[in-house]
Design a protein around this motif. Structure first.
Motif, PDB file in Angstrom:
ATOM      1  N   GLN A 178       9.321 -32.217   4.629  1.00  0.00           N
ATOM      2  CA  GLN A 178      10.430 -33.133   4.324  1.00  0.00           C
ATOM      3  C   GLN A 178      11.229 -33.493   5.579  1.00  0.00           C
ATOM      4  O   GLN A 178      11.963 -34.494   5.578  1.00  0.00           O
ATOM      5  CB  GLN A 178      11.358 -32.534   3.261  1.00  0.00           C
ATOM      6  CG  GLN A 178      12.157 -31.316   3.701  1.00  0.00           C
ATOM      7  CD  GLN A 178      11.448 -30.014   3.386  1.00  0.00           C
ATOM      8  OE1 GLN A 178      10.222 -29.955   3.393  1.00  0.00           O
ATOM      9  NE2 GLN A 178      12.224 -28.978   3.078  1.00  0.00           N
ATOM     10  N   ARG A 182      10.000 -39.321   4.498  1.00  0.00           N
ATOM     11  CA  ARG A 182      11.066 -39.837   3.633  1.00  0.00           C
ATOM     12  C   ARG A 182      10.736 -39.598   2.157  1.00  0.00           C
ATOM     13  O   ARG A 182       9.585 -39.426   1.781  1.00  0.00           O
ATOM     14  CB  ARG A 182      11.257 -41.341   3.853  1.00  0.00           C
ATOM     15  CG  ARG A 182      11.794 -41.727   5.218  1.00  0.00           C
ATOM     16  CD  ARG A 182      12.058 -43.227   5.265  1.00  0.00           C
ATOM     17  NE  ARG A 182      12.711 -43.605   6.518  1.00  0.00           N
ATOM     18  CZ  ARG A 182      12.068 -44.015   7.600  1.00  0.00           C
ATOM     19  NH1 ARG A 182      10.745 -44.098   7.576  1.00  0.00           N
ATOM     20  NH2 ARG A 182      12.718 -44.336   8.693  1.00  0.00           N
ATOM     21  N   GLN A 183      11.776 -39.637   1.339  1.00  0.00           N
ATOM     22  CA  GLN A 183      11.585 -39.536  -0.104  1.00  0.00           C
ATOM     23  C   GLN A 183      10.886 -40.784  -0.637  1.00  0.00           C
ATOM     24  O   GLN A 183      10.955 -41.865  -0.055  1.00  0.00           O
ATOM     25  CB  GLN A 183      12.934 -39.366  -0.806  1.00  0.00           C
ATOM     26  CG  GLN A 183      13.584 -38.014  -0.570  1.00  0.00           C
ATOM     27  CD  GLN A 183      14.813 -37.818  -1.434  1.00  0.00           C
ATOM     28  OE1 GLN A 183      15.431 -38.784  -1.877  1.00  0.00           O
ATOM     29  NE2 GLN A 183      15.172 -36.574  -1.689  1.00  0.00           N
ATOM     30  N   TYR A 184      10.239 -40.591  -1.784  1.00  0.00           N
ATOM     31  CA  TYR A 184       9.523 -41.701  -2.413  1.00  0.00           C
ATOM     32  C   TYR A 184      10.469 -42.860  -2.696  1.00  0.00           C
ATOM     33  O   TYR A 184      11.603 -42.669  -3.164  1.00  0.00           O
ATOM     34  CB  TYR A 184       8.874 -41.253  -3.712  1.00  0.00           C
ATOM     35  CG  TYR A 184       8.184 -42.385  -4.446  1.00  0.00           C
ATOM     36  CD1 TYR A 184       7.017 -42.931  -3.935  1.00  0.00           C
ATOM     37  CD2 TYR A 184       8.733 -42.916  -5.614  1.00  0.00           C
ATOM     38  CE1 TYR A 184       6.390 -43.994  -4.583  1.00  0.00           C
ATOM     39  CE2 TYR A 184       8.110 -43.976  -6.268  1.00  0.00           C
ATOM     40  CZ  TYR A 184       6.937 -44.508  -5.745  1.00  0.00           C
ATOM     41  OH  TYR A 184       6.323 -45.549  -6.388  1.00  0.00           O
ATOM     42  N   ASP A 185       9.981 -44.043  -2.398  1.00  0.00           N
ATOM     43  CA  ASP A 185      10.772 -45.255  -2.623  1.00  0.00           C
ATOM     44  C   ASP A 185       9.930 -46.233  -3.442  1.00  0.00           C
ATOM     45  O   ASP A 185       8.779 -46.526  -3.075  1.00  0.00           O
ATOM     46  CB  ASP A 185      11.142 -45.878  -1.275  1.00  0.00           C
ATOM     47  CG  ASP A 185      11.988 -47.131  -1.439  1.00  0.00           C
ATOM     48  OD1 ASP A 185      13.210 -46.980  -1.590  1.00  0.00           O
ATOM     49  OD2 ASP A 185      11.410 -48.232  -1.428  1.00  0.00           O
ATOM     50  N   TYR A 197       6.936 -44.104   5.584  1.00  0.00           N
ATOM     51  CA  TYR A 197       7.467 -42.803   5.170  1.00  0.00           C
ATOM     52  C   TYR A 197       7.641 -41.818   6.334  1.00  0.00           C
ATOM     53  O   TYR A 197       8.363 -40.836   6.214  1.00  0.00           O
ATOM     54  CB  TYR A 197       6.552 -42.176   4.111  1.00  0.00           C
ATOM     55  CG  TYR A 197       6.715 -42.797   2.743  1.00  0.00           C
ATOM     56  CD1 TYR A 197       7.675 -42.322   1.855  1.00  0.00           C
ATOM     57  CD2 TYR A 197       5.927 -43.861   2.342  1.00  0.00           C
ATOM     58  CE1 TYR A 197       7.842 -42.901   0.599  1.00  0.00           C
ATOM     59  CE2 TYR A 197       6.082 -44.456   1.093  1.00  0.00           C
ATOM     60  CZ  TYR A 197       7.047 -43.966   0.228  1.00  0.00           C
ATOM     61  OH  TYR A 197       7.211 -44.534  -1.002  1.00  0.00           O
ATOM     62  N   GLU A 251       6.258 -32.852  -3.635  1.00  0.00           N
ATOM     63  CA  GLU A 251       6.633 -33.181  -5.004  1.00  0.00           C
ATOM     64  C   GLU A 251       8.090 -32.838  -5.291  1.00  0.00           C
ATOM     65  O   GLU A 251       8.848 -33.660  -5.831  1.00  0.00           O
ATOM     66  CB  GLU A 251       5.723 -32.440  -5.978  1.00  0.00           C
ATOM     67  CG  GLU A 251       6.028 -32.757  -7.438  1.00  0.00           C
ATOM     68  CD  GLU A 251       5.045 -32.111  -8.402  1.00  0.00           C
ATOM     69  OE1 GLU A 251       5.174 -32.353  -9.619  1.00  0.00           O
ATOM     70  OE2 GLU A 251       4.153 -31.360  -7.946  1.00  0.00           O
ATOM     71  N   PHE A 253      10.718 -31.998  -3.193  1.00  0.00           N
ATOM     72  CA  PHE A 253      11.775 -32.498  -2.311  1.00  0.00           C
ATOM     73  C   PHE A 253      11.706 -34.005  -2.092  1.00  0.00           C
ATOM     74  O   PHE A 253      12.716 -34.637  -1.785  1.00  0.00           O
ATOM     75  CB  PHE A 253      11.716 -31.798  -0.943  1.00  0.00           C
ATOM     76  CG  PHE A 253      12.165 -30.366  -0.972  1.00  0.00           C
ATOM     77  CD1 PHE A 253      13.473 -30.029  -0.686  1.00  0.00           C
ATOM     78  CD2 PHE A 253      11.277 -29.355  -1.289  1.00  0.00           C
ATOM     79  CE1 PHE A 253      13.896 -28.708  -0.702  1.00  0.00           C
ATOM     80  CE2 PHE A 253      11.684 -28.023  -1.311  1.00  0.00           C
ATOM     81  CZ  PHE A 253      12.999 -27.705  -1.024  1.00  0.00           C
ATOM     82  N   LEU A 254      10.507 -34.569  -2.222  1.00  0.00           N
ATOM     83  CA  LEU A 254      10.334 -35.964  -1.834  1.00  0.00           C
ATOM     84  C   LEU A 254       9.908 -36.875  -2.983  1.00  0.00           C
ATOM     85  O   LEU A 254       9.824 -38.095  -2.786  1.00  0.00           O
ATOM     86  CB  LEU A 254       9.290 -36.053  -0.703  1.00  0.00           C
ATOM     87  CG  LEU A 254       9.596 -35.232   0.552  1.00  0.00           C
ATOM     88  CD1 LEU A 254       8.432 -35.287   1.523  1.00  0.00           C
ATOM     89  CD2 LEU A 254      10.874 -35.730   1.221  1.00  0.00           C
ATOM     90  N   GLY A 255       9.617 -36.295  -4.130  1.00  0.00           N
ATOM     91  CA  GLY A 255       9.171 -37.125  -5.254  1.00  0.00           C
ATOM     92  C   GLY A 255       7.783 -37.692  -5.062  1.00  0.00           C
ATOM     93  O   GLY A 255       7.412 -38.692  -5.693  1.00  0.00           O
TER      94      GLY A 255
END
Length: 329
Positions: A178, A182-185, A197, A251, A253-255
């Motif tokens: 992480q 980046r987190q899922y967008d 990402y 999954e 922390f980042l979706g």
């Protein structure tokens, strides 16, 4: 049910060099709750080892016992010409050079794994070539550079090739991917968006890794100019559901679910590993032949991973052949 082996007896057999790697596999299992990327965790097998109320302290010594077995394996000693010689110290590697070893290896778990894991590419190279290895699973790139155990063996001028494996921890975030991703967008859902990402922090980490590789190259050039430094950039490792080092973190922390967003997860990691490989190739191309880069990315299939970071033997055999082909061995 077979009688359990007393812990004291297991320790004695290890210390006396009475256990081969194959025999010892029944006494150790992988501990998914322990370890970190490129540092697999082990514990004793409660079904085969009687720890008599000492389970916690016994498991604390499991890794040390496994390392000792790896070094003292009597079958390896009896067939020294057929296996990579495992050196515990630079002095041991110097002795191997005197005995005819012409390939030196140093590195992380891609060159050395605990006995319950698949054999590595160095194991397979050792079946056909005289190779001595200082590699230890869990060694970090920074530690290997700081300790420079390879210097004394290189001073013998006996080694034609110095195989090096390191930087994986830095490249995949040392269990904290992480920090680099980046987190899922919802605006970037496709595998083609993977580069979006990857954070700038990853580039900074890659710069630090390459600075350490330049230090290694300088040491080799100064110590044994005729020795080729041989490097690789791993292969495109595979985030897995509940994977201890990549998948679970991606999954939670980042979706980025490694099952439902599998193609995107793999594409993100591929961008990172490709960047490392590109830098290593540039590093080798600018060395006037002193450094050789080995590309392993096409040598493993998606279903040939043992865990998120280490391949099954069907692939590590292919890795070894790729090294041989690249080096003309």
């Amino acid at each position: 049910m077979a009688r359990k082996l007393l812990l004291s007896r297991l320790v004695a057999q290890v210390q006396n060099g009475e256990l081969s790697r194959e025999e010892a596999k029944r006494y150790f299992v992988i501990d998914p709750a322990a370890g970190s990327p490129f540092l697999p965790g082990l514990k004793l097998n409660s079904r085969t080892v009687d720890t008599a109320g000492l389970a916690q302290s016994a498991n604390a010594m499991a890794t040390a016992l496994a390392r000792d077995i790896d070094i003292l394996d009597p079958l390896r000693a009896a067939t020294a010409g057929a296996f990579a010689h495992k050196a515990t110290t630079p002095k041991g590697a110097v002795a191997a050079a005197a005995a005819g070893a012409t390939i030196l290896a140093e590195g992380d778990s891609w060159f050395d794994l605990p006995l319950v894991y698949p054999r590595t590419l160095v194991d397979f190279l050792g079946e056909r070539h005289k190779i001595v290895t200082l590699a230890q699973w869990g060694d970090t790139l920074e530690d290997m550079v700081a300790s420079a155990q390879f210097v004394e063996p290189l001073k013998t001028k006996a080694f034609k090739h110095f195989l090096f494996s390191g930087g994986g921890n830095d490249i995949v975030g040392g269990g904290r991917i992480q920090d680099f991703v980046r987190q899922y967008d919802v605006g970037h859902p496709a595998p083609g968006d993977a580069a979006w990402y990857v954070k700038d922090a990853f580039v900074d980490a890659l710069d630090r890794v390459m600075a350490l590789y330049r230090k290694i190259a300088a040491i080799v050039k100064r110590t044994s100019p005729a020795t080729k430094l041989v490097v690789h950039g791993y292969a495109c490792v595979l985030p897995q559901k509940n994977g201890a080092w990549l998948g679970r973190t991606m999954e939670e922390f980042l979706g980025l679910d490694p099952v439902h967003k599998a193609d995107l997860c793999r594409a993100i990691v591929k961008v990172m590993l490709d960047a490392f490989n590109i830098r290593l190739k540039q590093f080798a191309d600018s060395s006037n032949g002193a450094i050789v880069y080995v590309d392993l990315r096409k040598a493993v299939k998606p279903d040939e991973w043992y865990d998120e970071l280490h391949a099954r033997e069907v692939a590590t055999k292919r890795f070894a052949r790729t090294f041989e082909t690249t080096l003309g061995l």
